[in-house]
Design a protein around this motif. Structure first.
Motif, PDB file in Angstrom:
ATOM      1  N   THR A   4      47.605  -3.586  42.323  1.00  0.00           N
ATOM      2  CA  THR A   4      47.217  -4.038  43.670  1.00  0.00           C
ATOM      3  C   THR A   4      45.849  -3.495  44.066  1.00  0.00           C
ATOM      4  OG1 THR A   4      48.339  -2.123  44.636  1.00  0.00           O
ATOM      5  CG2 THR A   4      49.597  -4.173  44.565  1.00  0.00           C
ATOM      6  N   GLU A  14      35.532   7.280  39.757  1.00  0.00           N
ATOM      7  CA  GLU A  14      36.777   6.697  40.281  1.00  0.00           C
ATOM      8  C   GLU A  14      37.733   6.487  39.110  1.00  0.00           C
ATOM      9  OE1 GLU A  14      38.600   2.722  42.512  1.00  0.00           O
ATOM     10  OE2 GLU A  14      36.895   2.546  41.181  1.00  0.00           O
ATOM     11  N   GLY A  73      40.991   4.295  38.129  1.00  0.00           N
ATOM     12  CA  GLY A  73      41.786   3.155  38.600  1.00  0.00           C
ATOM     13  C   GLY A  73      40.897   2.070  39.190  1.00  0.00           C
ATOM     14  N   SER A  90      40.504  -4.051  40.782  1.00  0.00           N
ATOM     15  CA  SER A  90      39.645  -5.216  41.017  1.00  0.00           C
ATOM     16  C   SER A  90      38.159  -4.855  41.021  1.00  0.00           C
ATOM     17  CB  SER A  90      39.980  -5.811  42.380  1.00  0.00           C
ATOM     18  OG  SER A  90      39.598  -4.897  43.408  1.00  0.00           O
ATOM     19  N   GLN A  94      37.012  -0.946  45.388  1.00  0.00           N
ATOM     20  CA  GLN A  94      36.719   0.418  45.842  1.00  0.00           C
ATOM     21  C   GLN A  94      35.409   0.919  45.214  1.00  0.00           C
ATOM     22  OE1 GLN A  94      38.702   3.181  47.876  1.00  0.00           O
ATOM     23  NE2 GLN A  94      36.477   3.433  47.808  1.00  0.00           N
ATOM     24  N   GLU A 149      39.441   2.247  34.003  1.00  0.00           N
ATOM     25  CA  GLU A 149      40.661   1.459  34.196  1.00  0.00           C
ATOM     26  C   GLU A 149      41.441   1.427  32.886  1.00  0.00           C
ATOM     27  OE1 GLU A 149      42.444  -0.161  36.682  1.00  0.00           O
ATOM     28  OE2 GLU A 149      43.756  -0.547  34.974  1.00  0.00           O
ATOM     29  N   ASP A 182      41.958   5.812  29.452  1.00  0.00           N
ATOM     30  CA  ASP A 182      42.875   6.633  30.249  1.00  0.00           C
ATOM     31  C   ASP A 182      42.053   7.628  31.070  1.00  0.00           C
ATOM     32  OD1 ASP A 182      44.736   8.337  31.301  1.00  0.00           O
ATOM     33  OD2 ASP A 182      45.810   8.681  29.417  1.00  0.00           O
ATOM     34  N   GLY A 183      42.064   7.429  32.379  1.00  0.00           N
ATOM     35  CA  GLY A 183      41.261   8.256  33.267  1.00  0.00           C
ATOM     36  C   GLY A 183      41.714   9.700  33.368  1.00  0.00           C
ATOM     37  N   THR A 227      49.336   5.943  35.157  1.00  0.00           N
ATOM     38  CA  THR A 227      50.021   5.856  33.864  1.00  0.00           C
ATOM     39  C   THR A 227      49.188   6.567  32.797  1.00  0.00           C
ATOM     40  OG1 THR A 227      48.968   3.725  33.492  1.00  0.00           O
ATOM     41  CG2 THR A 227      51.193   3.682  34.379  1.00  0.00           C
TER      42      THR A 227
END
Ligand code: SAH
Length: 204
Positions: A50, A74, A76, A79, A82, A97, A124-125, A198
């Protein structure tokens, strides 16, 4: 959106308000949700993820006390919305992401819209982005069970991090960390709802 959802709820930082006015949120949601783009809610962006409610985007942005020269991470991308808001305020934005499809579509969207101070990476952040560290500010936009250690290490002295963290009672709270003289100050802010943070099992 800015008046009824942000100013009315106490968002005050002029650079956050200006950025929220400038970034076209309807270009970051799927076509079928375009009419709801400025609604007071989160919206689906595909792959079970989302885009956050406008108020939460503004609140997290304001919480980071950003300056124009800041280098921001950032976790995640989703879209890319942010990241675009951050990019209007600071010098450089690095965003990670974990879902490949979202990472590439956000990269295309941000390129097309001309956000040339945002760099998107698929990965993987949890591990942060050591090559681009240290960061003045770090924002995590997925609900984590614990605060990733590498992110704390990659925060500058004087740096700020905002992250939604699960508590032991099934709730999630936005937490702000401030690093001063190597020490971390923790402020618990608002209860929030986020898609889960995740982990990429392959990277271990
Ligand atoms: N900031 C986004 C909304 C993000 S939703 C926007 O403005 O649209 C949270 C995103 O975090 C999802 O896309 C999810 O896939 C991603 N995510 C979850 N765990 C992650 C991880 N370990 N590393 C990077 N991204 C992650």
């Amino acid at each position: 959106m800015v008046h009824t959802q942000l100013l009315a709820r106490g968002i005050k930082d002029p650079s956050t308000i200006e950025a929220m006015q400038q970034v076209p949120r309807h270009k970051f949601v799927p076509k079928k949700n375009m009419r709801q783009a400025y609604n007071d809610s989160a919206l689906p962006i595909g792959n079970g993820q989302t885009i956050s409610q406008p108020y939460i985007v503004a609140f997290m942005t304001e919480t980071l006390n950003l300056s124009p020269a800041d280098n921001v991470l950032e976790i995640g991308t989703g879209s890319g919305y942010q990241a675009a808001v951050l990019a209007k305020i600071v010098d450089s934005v690095y965003t990670i992401e974990i879902i490949k499809e979202l990472a590439y579509s956000a990269k295309n969207r941000l390129d097309t819209l001309g956000y040339d101070n945002v760099t998107v990476k698929w990965g993987d952040g949890y591990h942060g982005w050591p090559e681009k560290a240290p960061f003045d500010a770090i924002m995590v936009t997925a609900g984590a069970e614990e605060v990733p250690e590498p992110l704390i290490r990659q925060l500058k002295n004087g740096g700020r991090m905002v992250i939604p963290v699960d508590d032991s009672h099934g709730g999630t709270y936005l937490i702000k960390f401030t690093k001063t003289d190597g020490k971390l100050k923790k402020d618990i802010l608002e209860p929030v709802r986020f898609v889960p943070f995740t982990r990429d099992k392959r990277s271990h």
